[in-house]
Motif scaffolding. Structure first.
Motif, PDB file in Angstrom:
ATOM      1  N   GLU A 162     -53.580   7.286  69.308  1.00  0.00           N
ATOM      2  CA  GLU A 162     -52.924   6.302  70.179  1.00  0.00           C
ATOM      3  C   GLU A 162     -53.367   6.500  71.622  1.00  0.00           C
ATOM      4  O   GLU A 162     -53.367   7.615  72.111  1.00  0.00           O
ATOM      5  CB  GLU A 162     -51.401   6.461  70.048  1.00  0.00           C
ATOM      6  N   PHE A 163     -53.717   5.391  72.272  1.00  0.00           N
ATOM      7  CA  PHE A 163     -54.199   5.481  73.661  1.00  0.00           C
ATOM      8  C   PHE A 163     -53.212   4.910  74.677  1.00  0.00           C
ATOM      9  O   PHE A 163     -53.557   4.746  75.845  1.00  0.00           O
ATOM     10  CB  PHE A 163     -55.542   4.763  73.793  1.00  0.00           C
ATOM     11  N   ALA A 165     -50.399   4.429  77.471  1.00  0.00           N
ATOM     12  CA  ALA A 165     -49.911   5.278  78.561  1.00  0.00           C
ATOM     13  C   ALA A 165     -48.439   4.946  78.754  1.00  0.00           C
ATOM     14  O   ALA A 165     -48.024   3.793  78.570  1.00  0.00           O
ATOM     15  CB  ALA A 165     -50.694   5.017  79.837  1.00  0.00           C
ATOM     16  N   GLU A 166     -47.651   5.931  79.108  1.00  0.00           N
ATOM     17  CA  GLU A 166     -46.229   5.684  79.309  1.00  0.00           C
ATOM     18  C   GLU A 166     -46.030   4.825  80.552  1.00  0.00           C
ATOM     19  O   GLU A 166     -46.801   4.883  81.502  1.00  0.00           O
ATOM     20  CB  GLU A 166     -45.482   7.012  79.402  1.00  0.00           C
ATOM     21  N   LYS A 221     -60.135  11.151  70.774  1.00  0.00           N
ATOM     22  CA  LYS A 221     -58.841  11.138  71.464  1.00  0.00           C
ATOM     23  C   LYS A 221     -58.771  12.268  72.501  1.00  0.00           C
ATOM     24  O   LYS A 221     -58.416  12.054  73.660  1.00  0.00           O
ATOM     25  CB  LYS A 221     -57.708  11.266  70.446  1.00  0.00           C
ATOM     26  N   LEU A 228     -60.138  11.260  81.427  1.00  0.00           N
ATOM     27  CA  LEU A 228     -59.185  10.659  82.371  1.00  0.00           C
ATOM     28  C   LEU A 228     -58.649  11.733  83.321  1.00  0.00           C
ATOM     29  O   LEU A 228     -58.613  11.544  84.540  1.00  0.00           O
ATOM     30  CB  LEU A 228     -58.031  10.002  81.611  1.00  0.00           C
ATOM     31  N   PHE A 266     -58.083   5.219  87.964  1.00  0.00           N
ATOM     32  CA  PHE A 266     -57.906   6.673  87.832  1.00  0.00           C
ATOM     33  C   PHE A 266     -58.600   7.462  88.930  1.00  0.00           C
ATOM     34  O   PHE A 266     -59.158   8.531  88.696  1.00  0.00           O
ATOM     35  CB  PHE A 266     -58.363   7.137  86.436  1.00  0.00           C
ATOM     36  N   LEU A 267     -58.559   6.910  90.126  1.00  0.00           N
ATOM     37  CA  LEU A 267     -59.128   7.619  91.279  1.00  0.00           C
ATOM     38  C   LEU A 267     -58.075   7.770  92.364  1.00  0.00           C
ATOM     39  O   LEU A 267     -58.387   7.798  93.542  1.00  0.00           O
ATOM     40  CB  LEU A 267     -60.333   6.854  91.828  1.00  0.00           C
ATOM     41  N   GLY A 272     -50.788  15.862  91.686  1.00  0.00           N
ATOM     42  CA  GLY A 272     -51.261  16.495  90.447  1.00  0.00           C
ATOM     43  C   GLY A 272     -50.808  15.677  89.252  1.00  0.00           C
ATOM     44  O   GLY A 272     -49.752  15.057  89.289  1.00  0.00           O
ATOM     45  N   GLY A 274     -49.300  14.895  85.571  1.00  0.00           N
ATOM     46  CA  GLY A 274     -48.321  15.490  84.662  1.00  0.00           C
ATOM     47  C   GLY A 274     -48.380  14.748  83.343  1.00  0.00           C
ATOM     48  O   GLY A 274     -49.393  14.129  83.022  1.00  0.00           O
ATOM     49  N   CYS A 277     -49.405  15.122  77.738  1.00  0.00           N
ATOM     50  CA  CYS A 277     -50.654  15.217  76.977  1.00  0.00           C
ATOM     51  C   CYS A 277     -51.887  15.746  77.701  1.00  0.00           C
ATOM     52  O   CYS A 277     -52.649  16.496  77.100  1.00  0.00           O
ATOM     53  CB  CYS A 277     -50.964  13.867  76.358  1.00  0.00           C
ATOM     54  N   PHE A 278     -52.113  15.351  78.962  1.00  0.00           N
ATOM     55  CA  PHE A 278     -53.386  15.732  79.588  1.00  0.00           C
ATOM     56  C   PHE A 278     -53.624  17.245  79.502  1.00  0.00           C
ATOM     57  O   PHE A 278     -54.656  17.701  79.019  1.00  0.00           O
ATOM     58  CB  PHE A 278     -53.423  15.285  81.051  1.00  0.00           C
ATOM     59  N   PHE A 339     -42.925  12.016  85.564  1.00  0.00           N
ATOM     60  CA  PHE A 339     -44.325  12.384  85.814  1.00  0.00           C
ATOM     61  C   PHE A 339     -45.152  11.209  86.316  1.00  0.00           C
ATOM     62  O   PHE A 339     -46.252  11.392  86.834  1.00  0.00           O
ATOM     63  CB  PHE A 339     -44.960  13.036  84.583  1.00  0.00           C
TER      64      PHE A 339
HETATM   65  C1  UGA Z   1     -52.334   9.331  79.253  1.00  0.00           C
HETATM   66  C2  UGA Z   1     -53.512   8.403  78.962  1.00  0.00           C
HETATM   67  O1  UGA Z   1     -53.675   7.508  80.076  1.00  0.00           O
HETATM   68  C3  UGA Z   1     -53.282   7.605  77.688  1.00  0.00           C
HETATM   69  O2  UGA Z   1     -54.437   6.822  77.395  1.00  0.00           O
HETATM   70  C4  UGA Z   1     -53.011   8.582  76.544  1.00  0.00           C
HETATM   71  O3  UGA Z   1     -52.716   7.863  75.361  1.00  0.00           O
HETATM   72  C5  UGA Z   1     -51.832   9.465  76.906  1.00  0.00           C
HETATM   73  O4  UGA Z   1     -52.116  10.172  78.129  1.00  0.00           O
HETATM   74  C6  UGA Z   1     -51.532  10.511  75.886  1.00  0.00           C
HETATM   75  O5  UGA Z   1     -52.369  10.867  75.087  1.00  0.00           O
HETATM   76  O6  UGA Z   1     -50.401  10.981  75.962  1.00  0.00           O
HETATM   77  P1  UGA Z   1     -49.913   9.054  80.295  1.00  0.00           P
HETATM   78  O7  UGA Z   1     -49.956  10.536  80.369  1.00  0.00           O
HETATM   79  O8  UGA Z   1     -48.740   8.420  79.663  1.00  0.00           O
HETATM   80  O9  UGA Z   1     -51.199   8.523  79.499  1.00  0.00           O
HETATM   81  O10 UGA Z   1     -50.041   8.437  81.756  1.00  0.00           O
HETATM   82  P2  UGA Z   1     -51.282   8.256  82.771  1.00  0.00           P
HETATM   83  O11 UGA Z   1     -51.189   6.927  83.376  1.00  0.00           O
HETATM   84  O12 UGA Z   1     -52.559   8.607  82.145  1.00  0.00           O
HETATM   85  O13 UGA Z   1     -50.940   9.321  83.901  1.00  0.00           O
HETATM   86  C7  UGA Z   1     -51.032  10.710  83.666  1.00  0.00           C
HETATM   87  C8  UGA Z   1     -50.802  11.464  84.957  1.00  0.00           C
HETATM   88  O14 UGA Z   1     -51.909  11.321  85.843  1.00  0.00           O
HETATM   89  C9  UGA Z   1     -49.574  10.988  85.740  1.00  0.00           C
HETATM   90  O15 UGA Z   1     -48.891  12.081  86.279  1.00  0.00           O
HETATM   91  C10 UGA Z   1     -50.185  10.134  86.827  1.00  0.00           C
HETATM   92  O16 UGA Z   1     -49.361  10.032  87.957  1.00  0.00           O
HETATM   93  C11 UGA Z   1     -51.462  10.885  87.109  1.00  0.00           C
HETATM   94  N1  UGA Z   1     -52.517  10.053  87.726  1.00  0.00           N
HETATM   95  C12 UGA Z   1     -53.062   9.028  87.036  1.00  0.00           C
HETATM   96  C13 UGA Z   1     -52.961  10.342  89.009  1.00  0.00           C
HETATM   97  O17 UGA Z   1     -52.465  11.285  89.651  1.00  0.00           O
HETATM   98  N2  UGA Z   1     -53.941   9.566  89.558  1.00  0.00           N
HETATM   99  C14 UGA Z   1     -54.502   8.527  88.896  1.00  0.00           C
HETATM  100  O18 UGA Z   1     -55.419   7.874  89.454  1.00  0.00           O
HETATM  101  C15 UGA Z   1     -54.052   8.256  87.601  1.00  0.00           C
END
Ligand code: UGA
Ligand code: NAD
Length: 463
Positions: A162-163, A165-166, A221, A228, A266-267, A272, A274, A277-278, A339
């Motif tokens: 699954e891709f 994002a929350e 995945k 990202l 994503f820039l 940081g 959160g 998953c990441f 997060f």
């Molecule tokens: C992420 C991926 O985007 C989804 O594709 C994936 O399915 C999911 O992980 C997963 O496997 O759980 P998610 O963690 O829900 O989704 O949210 P993101 O939008 O990716 O943000 C992750 C974190 O990075 C957040 O804390 C966000 O604030 C931060 N972020 C994101 C940044 O600091 N800068 C950015 O440019 C983008």
């Protein structure tokens, strides 16, 4: 074959929304989502849709449409498995906290439990779909368990990561960039892949449904999340250089993001990344590489996590330094705890770690988040085990009103990029704060110039 009855094991952030959308889009398929957690299932069944266990924009409308029609939430796990022709496994796969691979590997305890339970109760052929994020080659473990403990039933294993994002889960599920389905390349395997393709084809253009072998799908995945997260760490690492050189990270992001090979998403520099998953997925990737003896590859990806930890620590240190090197007994207000915006999920949120750092220095925190409960915030801090629950409770106050949260504060730190923060009456907030009034914008969402005009001392990331 045609998929008619789905059982999804795990009613969490993935299982709940994913199955709700499948049920909404495919009224001819009966979808039952099961979970061991009775409270969670009761919340999914709550007649008041405000009480769903997950906050996601648009989710309650989808649930409202399908629930009771062809979407069901239940704790009768064995019954749902027995009746289904297709079983999605969508349980949690957290980082191991014990034994071999502690702190790196994914804990597959729940996955194995699911496989054994499926084997035990199945009497008809089934497709098993890996929806959870798993280390590459997990399907072979599942296959082995099913082969040796099943009742002679034929199982086909598919990987369908699954891709979503929350915060944007419903939109991501309705209009995904792609859906990925990996399966065995045998004739039976291809039939199973085709059956699942037909489910998604109901609302997703066929060319967006990619099919691969099992291992490519499983590894894609982890790779997607690693890429990202790596972008966020790359931009965050340079935010520190910007702060020393009078370059501005937002300008740098824009300048490089307009190169179509790099792209603008994503820039965004931040306090940081959160989320559940990441970090977990990169640690898992690092562990897998180490297992295969790929030291350089492991070290390359590990750096993404190191920079992220550094960024969170750096933000907390900046607050302390600017408050004249002591925050002891000083009230500091956190705006945001989730997060990211538009979710009530706090797993691995940067706010938790920044808070912990400040609490070590005996700061008094006042927190406001529009969707996170006090109970959750305290549980997050207690989970770190760095001080007693009683101490956390004494040092942290949770407010329902942002203006009250900011009253008599020395500093405000923005930890989540909730839209509402931009529209606050900042003059009113300033008037009630101690002076000099500081703002540490960990998300670069506030209007720095306007705040400085009011009188705030403003610190943003990367400028
Ligand atoms: C992420 C991926 O985007 C989804 O594709 C994936 O399915 C999911 O992980 C997963 O496997 O759980 P998610 O963690 O829900 O989704 O949210 P993101 O939008 O990716 O943000 C992750 C974190 O990075 C957040 O804390 C966000 O604030 C931060 N972020 C994101 C940044 O600091 N800068 C950015 O440019 C983008
Ligand atoms: P979650 O913790 O919210 O939900 C998992 C649920 O599974 C829990 O409610 C738990 O009680 C239940 N469960 C565990 N073992 C069970 C069993 N044996 N029988 C019945 N129920 C059981 O987790 P999540 O965020 O939904 O993530 C699930 C998987 O999806 C993880 O592998 C994660 O990496 C992956 N994923 C998550 C996201 C996300 O945005 N959260 C996105 C993509 C992929």
């Amino acid at each position: 074959m045609e998929i008619k009855k789905i059982c999804c094991i795990g009613a969490g952030y993935v299982g709940g929304p994913t199955m709700s959308v499948i049920a909404q889009q495919c009224p001819h398929i009966q979808v039952t989502v099961v979970d061991l957690n009775q409270e969670r299932i009761a919340a999914w069944n709550d007649s008041n849709l405000e009480n769903l266990p997950i906050y996601e924009p648009g989710l309650s409308d989808v649930v409202k449409e399908a629930r009771g029609r062809n979407l069901f939430f239940s704790t009768e796990i064995e019954k749902a498995i027995h009746e289904a022709d297709t079983i999605f496994i969508s349980v949690n796969t957290p980082t191991k906290t014990y034994g071999k691979g502690k702190g790196l590997a994914a804990d597959l305890k729940w996955i194995e439990l699911c496989a054994r339970q499926i084997a035990k109760v199945s009497t008809t052929d089934k497709i098993i779909v890996e929806k959870s994020t798993l280390p590459v080659r997990t399907a072979s473990t599942i296959k082995d368990i099913l082969k040796h403990t099943g009742n002679g039933v034929n199982f086909q294993i598919l990987s369908n990561p699954e891709f979503l994002a929350e915060g944007t889960a419903v939109q991501d599920l309705l209009k995904p960039d792609r859906v990925l389905i990996g399966g065995d390349q045998s004739e039976k395997g291809k039939e199973a892949i085709q059956a699942l393709v037909e489910v998604y084809e109901r609302w997703i253009p066929r060319e967006r449904v990619l099919t691969t072998n099992l291992w490519s799908s499983e590894l894609s995945k982890l790779t997607a999340n690693a890429f990202l997260a790596q972008r966020v760490s790359s931009i965050n690492s340079l935010s520190e250089l910007c702060e020393r050189t009078e370059a501005d990270i937002s300008e740098v992001s824009r300048a490089i993001g307009t190169d179509s090979r790099i792209g603008p998403k994503f820039l965004k520099a931040s306090v940081g990344f959160g989320g559940s998953c990441f970090q977990k997925d990169i640690l898992n990737l690092v562990y897998i590489c180490r297992t295969y003896g790929l030291t350089e590859v492991a070290e390359y990806w590990e750096q993404v996590i190191k920079i992220n930890d550094h960024q969170k620590r750096r933000f907390a240190t900046q607050i302390i330094t600017n408050l004249y090197n002591t925050v002891n007994a000083k009230k500091i207000t956190f705006l945001g705890w989730a997060f990211k915006k538009d979710t009530n999920d706090t797993r691995e949120s940067a706010a938790i770690y920044v808070a912990d750092h400040l609490l070590f220095e005996k700061a008094k925190l006042s927190v406001y988040d529009p969707k996170v409960t006090e109970q959750q915030m305290l549980a997050d801090l207690d989970y770190l085990n760095t001080r007693s629950a009683q101490e956390n409770q004494e040092l942290v106050t949770v407010e329902q009103d942002p203006y009250e949260a900011c009253e008599d504060s020395h500093a405000i730190a923005v930890l989540t990029e909730w839209d509402e923060f931009k529209d606050y009456d900042w003059q009113r907030i300033y008037d009630k704060m101690l002076k000099p009034a500081h703002i540490f914008d960990g998300r670069n969402i506030l209007d720095k110039e306007q705040l400085e005009k009011i009188g705030f001392k403003v610190f943003s990331i990367g400028s």
